[in-house]
Design a protein around this motif. Structure first.
Motif, mmCIF file in Angstrom:
data_model
loop_
_atom_site.group_PDB
_atom_site.id
_atom_site.type_symbol
_atom_site.label_atom_id
_atom_site.label_comp_id
_atom_site.label_asym_id
_atom_site.label_seq_id
_atom_site.Cartn_x
_atom_site.Cartn_y
_atom_site.Cartn_z
ATOM 1 N N LEU A 136 -11.946 3.758 4.381
ATOM 2 C CA LEU A 136 -13.033 5.124 3.473
ATOM 3 C C LEU A 136 -12.264 5.117 1.813
ATOM 4 O O LEU A 136 -13.197 5.742 1.079
ATOM 5 C CB LEU A 136 -13.029 5.914 4.651
ATOM 6 N N GLU A 137 -11.157 5.092 1.922
ATOM 7 C CA GLU A 137 -10.366 5.229 0.447
ATOM 8 C C GLU A 137 -11.085 4.153 0.056
ATOM 9 O O GLU A 137 -11.724 4.539 -1.250
ATOM 10 C CB GLU A 137 -8.975 5.327 0.942
ATOM 11 N N VAL A 138 -10.954 3.334 0.083
ATOM 12 C CA VAL A 138 -11.519 1.896 -0.716
ATOM 13 C C VAL A 138 -12.970 2.243 -0.876
ATOM 14 O O VAL A 138 -13.413 1.597 -2.185
ATOM 15 C CB VAL A 138 -10.698 0.856 -0.083
ATOM 16 N N LEU A 139 -13.800 2.145 0.567
ATOM 17 C CA LEU A 139 -15.561 2.671 -0.271
ATOM 18 C C LEU A 139 -15.273 3.659 -0.775
ATOM 19 O O LEU A 139 -16.372 3.553 -1.678
ATOM 20 C CB LEU A 139 -15.897 3.141 1.765
ATOM 21 N N LEU A 174 -5.624 -3.229 -1.335
ATOM 22 C CA LEU A 174 -6.566 -3.397 -0.417
ATOM 23 C C LEU A 174 -8.417 -3.677 -0.847
ATOM 24 O O LEU A 174 -9.449 -4.369 1.033
ATOM 25 C CB LEU A 174 -6.732 -2.429 0.593
ATOM 26 N N LYS A 175 -8.517 -3.694 -2.068
ATOM 27 C CA LYS A 175 -9.703 -3.686 -1.890
ATOM 28 C C LYS A 175 -10.810 -4.910 -1.664
ATOM 29 O O LYS A 175 -11.353 -5.763 -1.009
ATOM 30 C CB LYS A 175 -10.292 -4.135 -3.090
ATOM 31 N N PRO A 176 -9.450 -6.665 -2.598
ATOM 32 C CA PRO A 176 -10.797 -7.557 -1.470
ATOM 33 C C PRO A 176 -10.596 -8.201 0.349
ATOM 34 O O PRO A 176 -11.543 -9.168 0.551
ATOM 35 C CB PRO A 176 -8.639 -8.415 -2.161
ATOM 36 N N PHE A 183 1.328 -1.421 0.019
ATOM 37 C CA PHE A 183 0.256 0.336 -0.006
ATOM 38 C C PHE A 183 0.968 1.448 -0.434
ATOM 39 O O PHE A 183 0.667 2.474 -0.607
ATOM 40 C CB PHE A 183 -0.571 0.338 1.014
ATOM 41 N N PHE A 184 2.048 1.547 1.068
ATOM 42 C CA PHE A 184 2.514 2.468 0.378
ATOM 43 C C PHE A 184 3.924 2.575 -0.027
ATOM 44 O O PHE A 184 4.409 3.357 0.437
ATOM 45 C CB PHE A 184 3.363 2.814 2.803
ATOM 46 N N ILE A 220 -2.458 5.940 -6.441
ATOM 47 C CA ILE A 220 -3.352 5.606 -5.227
ATOM 48 C C ILE A 220 -4.382 4.657 -5.382
ATOM 49 O O ILE A 220 -4.871 3.457 -4.957
ATOM 50 C CB ILE A 220 -3.974 6.969 -4.639
ATOM 51 N N GLU A 221 -4.831 5.046 -7.228
ATOM 52 C CA GLU A 221 -5.754 3.590 -7.601
ATOM 53 C C GLU A 221 -5.331 1.978 -7.192
ATOM 54 O O GLU A 221 -5.624 0.793 -7.078
ATOM 55 C CB GLU A 221 -6.319 3.479 -9.076
ATOM 56 N N GLU A 222 -3.570 2.016 -7.400
ATOM 57 C CA GLU A 222 -2.973 0.704 -7.638
ATOM 58 C C GLU A 222 -3.370 0.588 -6.250
ATOM 59 O O GLU A 222 -2.860 -0.526 -5.615
ATOM 60 C CB GLU A 222 -1.744 1.268 -8.223
ATOM 61 N N ARG A 223 -2.987 1.335 -5.208
ATOM 62 C CA ARG A 223 -3.053 0.615 -3.805
ATOM 63 C C ARG A 223 -3.899 0.395 -3.169
ATOM 64 O O ARG A 223 -3.979 -0.704 -2.531
ATOM 65 C CB ARG A 223 -2.128 1.919 -2.746
#
Length: 161
Positions: free
Chosen positions: A50-53, A24-26, A11-12, A17-20
């Motif tokens: 929050l970012e993923v949602l 985490l999405k799964p 993630f870091f 940001i979309e790739e990060r």
């Protein structure tokens, strides 16, 4: 949600940001149940969730079987529409309105804001305590009770910046 070290490192890494968020999405998806235009997330929501949602589920009403923590993340508006949550904590931001706030809060609702806001769009039910403060405004208990059924204590004060 416990993100393992490999996923956190992924993630870091310096990249878009979309790739990060895709990494985490799964893990976020594993805690989601869909019902028409409503999404129920099991677990607490912090900035990463929050970012993923926000990225992938913007058009859903979000119910949370857990608490929502949106403290000191620099937002001017809530990026999602929350439905039912257990607790809602949104402090240290510069919200321009409460649009997107949960409609139903099982426990405590706390919103300490750095800018002037109104109570429009506040929850209609809070089963615990209701604390809402903004600069330049102190809400009366009557103003709050006219918009929201609060079971616990009500607090409001004029916040100085």
């Amino acid at each position: 949600m416990n993100l393992n070290l490999e996923k956190m490192n992924s993630f870091f890494k310096p990249r878009k940001i979309e790739e990060r968020l895709i990494v985490l999405k799964p893990e976020v998806d594993a805690n989601i149940v869909f019902d028409n235009n409503t999404l129920t997330y099991t677990g607490d929501i912090y900035n990463i969730q929050l970012e993923v949602l926000t990225k992938f589920y913007q058009n859903y009403t979000i119910n949370v079987r857990g608490d929502v923590y949106l403290n000191n993340i620099g937002i001017k508006k809530l990026p999602l529409q929350f439905g039912k949550v257990e607790g809602f904590f949104c402090s240290g931001n510069r919200l321009e309105s409460l649009k997107g706030c949960p409609i139903y809060v099982k426990n405590n609702f706390i919103c300490v804001n750095k800018t002037k806001i109104s109570l429009e769009d506040c929850p209609s039910y809070v089963g615990g305590n209701f604390l809402c403060c903004s600069s330049r405004t102190k809400f009366t208990e009557l103003e709050i009770r006219n918009l929201c059924e609060v079971i616990g204590k009500i607090s409001s004060f004029k916040k100085t910046i």
